[in-house]
Design a protein around this motif. Structure first.
Motif, PDB file in Angstrom:
ATOM      1  N   ALA A  82       0.896  -1.160   0.000  1.00 26.18           N
ATOM      2  CA  ALA A  82       0.000   0.000   0.000  1.00 26.18           C
ATOM      3  C   ALA A  82       0.931   1.205   0.000  1.00 26.18           C
ATOM      4  N   PRO A  83       0.437   2.405  -0.244  1.00 23.31           N
ATOM      5  CA  PRO A  83       1.334   3.557  -0.199  1.00 23.31           C
ATOM      6  C   PRO A  83       2.044   3.660   1.164  1.00 23.31           C
ATOM      7  N   GLY A  84       3.370   3.562   1.133  1.00 22.62           N
ATOM      8  CA  GLY A  84       4.138   3.663   2.370  1.00 22.62           C
ATOM      9  C   GLY A  84       4.118   2.423   3.236  1.00 22.62           C
ATOM     10  N   VAL A  85       3.629   1.314   2.707  1.00 20.80           N
ATOM     11  CA  VAL A  85       3.617   0.037   3.447  1.00 20.80           C
ATOM     12  C   VAL A  85       4.269  -1.011   2.552  1.00 20.80           C
ATOM     13  N   TYR A  86       5.243  -1.717   3.126  1.00 22.79           N
ATOM     14  CA  TYR A  86       6.024  -2.683   2.365  1.00 22.79           C
ATOM     15  C   TYR A  86       5.955  -4.056   3.012  1.00 22.79           C
ATOM     16  N   GLY A  87       6.246  -5.054   2.213  1.00 24.60           N
ATOM     17  CA  GLY A  87       6.291  -6.424   2.713  1.00 24.60           C
ATOM     18  C   GLY A  87       7.569  -7.096   2.287  1.00 24.60           C
ATOM     19  N   LEU A  88       7.959  -8.112   3.027  1.00 28.87           N
ATOM     20  CA  LEU A  88       9.114  -8.909   2.651  1.00 28.87           C
ATOM     21  C   LEU A  88       8.683  -9.937   1.620  1.00 28.87           C
ATOM     22  N   VAL A  89       9.470 -10.058   0.574  1.00 29.29           N
ATOM     23  CA  VAL A  89       9.168 -11.040  -0.460  1.00 29.29           C
ATOM     24  C   VAL A  89       9.207 -12.430   0.165  1.00 29.29           C
ATOM     25  N   GLY A  90       8.274 -13.256  -0.232  1.00 31.73           N
ATOM     26  CA  GLY A  90       8.210 -14.615   0.300  1.00 31.73           C
ATOM     27  C   GLY A  90       7.286 -14.748   1.491  1.00 31.73           C
ATOM     28  N   GLY A  91       6.791 -13.626   2.002  1.00 27.16           N
ATOM     29  CA  GLY A  91       5.857 -13.686   3.119  1.00 27.16           C
ATOM     30  C   GLY A  91       4.532 -14.272   2.686  1.00 27.16           C
ATOM     31  N   VAL A  92       3.900 -14.964   3.594  1.00 27.08           N
ATOM     32  CA  VAL A  92       2.612 -15.585   3.293  1.00 27.08           C
ATOM     33  C   VAL A  92       1.528 -14.514   3.331  1.00 27.08           C
ATOM     34  N   HIS A  93       0.733 -14.455   2.283  1.00 32.92           N
ATOM     35  CA  HIS A  93      -0.341 -13.462   2.199  1.00 32.92           C
ATOM     36  C   HIS A  93      -1.597 -14.018   2.851  1.00 32.92           C
ATOM     37  N   THR A  94      -1.806 -13.626   4.100  1.00 34.76           N
ATOM     38  CA  THR A  94      -2.940 -14.090   4.879  1.00 34.76           C
ATOM     39  C   THR A  94      -3.909 -12.936   5.116  1.00 34.76           C
ATOM     40  N   TRP A  95      -5.065 -13.273   5.645  1.00 33.37           N
ATOM     41  CA  TRP A  95      -6.030 -12.241   6.006  1.00 33.37           C
ATOM     42  C   TRP A  95      -5.464 -11.358   7.124  1.00 33.37           C
ATOM     43  N   HIS A  96      -4.732 -11.944   8.067  1.00 29.47           N
ATOM     44  CA  HIS A  96      -4.112 -11.159   9.134  1.00 29.47           C
ATOM     45  C   HIS A  96      -3.095 -10.166   8.564  1.00 29.47           C
ATOM     46  N   ARG A  97      -2.347 -10.589   7.561  1.00 31.68           N
ATOM     47  CA  ARG A  97      -1.387  -9.689   6.917  1.00 31.68           C
ATOM     48  C   ARG A  97      -2.141  -8.522   6.275  1.00 31.68           C
ATOM     49  N   ARG A  98      -3.254  -8.826   5.627  1.00 26.16           N
ATOM     50  CA  ARG A  98      -4.049  -7.772   5.001  1.00 26.16           C
ATOM     51  C   ARG A  98      -4.568  -6.771   6.047  1.00 26.16           C
ATOM     52  N   LEU A  99      -4.974  -7.278   7.206  1.00 26.33           N
ATOM     53  CA  LEU A  99      -5.401  -6.385   8.289  1.00 26.33           C
ATOM     54  C   LEU A  99      -4.250  -5.492   8.743  1.00 26.33           C
ATOM     55  N   MET A 100      -3.052  -6.069   8.852  1.00 26.67           N
ATOM     56  CA  MET A 100      -1.887  -5.286   9.278  1.00 26.67           C
ATOM     57  C   MET A 100      -1.541  -4.233   8.235  1.00 26.67           C
ATOM     58  N   VAL A 101      -1.632  -4.581   6.960  1.00 28.08           N
ATOM     59  CA  VAL A 101      -1.380  -3.596   5.904  1.00 28.08           C
ATOM     60  C   VAL A 101      -2.363  -2.432   6.051  1.00 28.08           C
ATOM     61  N   ALA A 102      -3.635  -2.741   6.251  1.00 31.63           N
ATOM     62  CA  ALA A 102      -4.646  -1.691   6.414  1.00 31.63           C
ATOM     63  C   ALA A 102      -4.329  -0.816   7.623  1.00 31.63           C
ATOM     64  N   HIS A 103      -3.966  -1.448   8.740  1.00 30.23           N
ATOM     65  CA  HIS A 103      -3.627  -0.690   9.951  1.00 30.23           C
ATOM     66  C   HIS A 103      -2.427   0.221   9.708  1.00 30.23           C
ATOM     67  N   LEU A 104      -1.371  -0.319   9.118  1.00 35.08           N
ATOM     68  CA  LEU A 104      -0.176   0.494   8.858  1.00 35.08           C
ATOM     69  C   LEU A 104      -0.476   1.598   7.847  1.00 35.08           C
ATOM     70  N   ASP A 105      -1.309   1.317   6.861  1.00 35.81           N
ATOM     71  CA  ASP A 105      -1.676   2.310   5.855  1.00 35.81           C
ATOM     72  C   ASP A 105      -2.438   3.470   6.486  1.00 35.81           C
ATOM     73  N   LEU A 106      -3.337   3.172   7.414  1.00 38.51           N
ATOM     74  CA  LEU A 106      -4.170   4.210   8.023  1.00 38.51           C
ATOM     75  C   LEU A 106      -3.528   4.880   9.231  1.00 38.51           C
ATOM     76  N   GLY A 107      -2.438   4.336   9.726  1.00 34.96           N
ATOM     77  CA  GLY A 107      -1.699   5.006  10.802  1.00 34.96           C
ATOM     78  C   GLY A 107      -1.880   4.371  12.156  1.00 34.96           C
ATOM     79  N   PRO A 108      -1.015   4.755  13.094  1.00 34.12           N
ATOM     80  CA  PRO A 108      -0.963   4.098  14.406  1.00 34.12           C
ATOM     81  C   PRO A 108      -2.211   4.260  15.266  1.00 34.12           C
TER      82      PRO A 108
END
Length: 167
Positions: free
Chosen positions: A52-78
């Motif tokens: 997402a803008p300003g949110v990165y992931g490590l290549v090879g990481g498993v794309h789970t629903w929890h990861r998607r939630l974390m991306v959303a949280h990091l994208d929207l801020g602390p």
């Protein structure tokens, strides 16, 4: 004082991402010593992916629903918090299934588009951490569900929570 090297940054990012479902925010990378040019090199070499803008992931990481939630949280801020139906799934409410990330942010801070964003001033007592994510409490989640689900589903959830002794 320890010298900041690309190797040190990579190790710090790996530790950080391991506790955040394989993702991290640009600000977090900068805080551990990454520079804008290092970030661009990691993205260009496909060592990191842009989630997402300003949110990165490590290549090879498993794309789970929890990861998607974390991306959303990091994208929207602390100050953002997993809420509504997404929080209900994390709490294990009966009949709730993973879907689009649903996040509550402070009033006048929401961004539309990628996520289901709700605005509310949540007191600290309405938030807890689950699986490295900030999530509304069971009680607050029920209040939120009342606004987005029908009465039969809400009654079923409350019945199961009472039966299980969780409410």
């Amino acid at each position: 004082m320890r010298r900041v090297t690309a190797r040190n940054v990579d190790a710090a990012i790996a530790r950080l991402a391991s506790g955040q479902h394989g993702v991290f925010a640009r600000q977090q990378a900068l805080a551990v010593g990454a520079t804008g040019s290092l970030i661009q090199r990691r993205l260009a070499s496909a060592t990191w992916t842009a989630e997402a803008p300003g949110v990165y992931g490590l290549v090879g990481g498993v794309h789970t629903w929890h990861r998607r939630l974390m991306v959303a949280h990091l994208d929207l801020g602390p100050e953002s918090v997993i809420s509504h139906r997404a929080a209900a799934v994390l709490h294990g409410f009966a009949g709730m299934r993973p879907g689009a990330p649903e996040i509550t942010v402070p009033r006048h801070r929401g961004r539309g588009g990628r996520w289901r964003v709700h605005q509310s001033a949540l007191p600290p007592t309405a938030v807890r951490r689950m699986d490295h994510l900030p999530v509304t409490t069971i009680e607050r989640t029920l209040v939120d569900l009342a606004g987005v689900t029908g009465a039969p589903q809400l009654a079923s959830v409350i019945h199961h929570l009472l039966t299980d002794g969780r409410l």
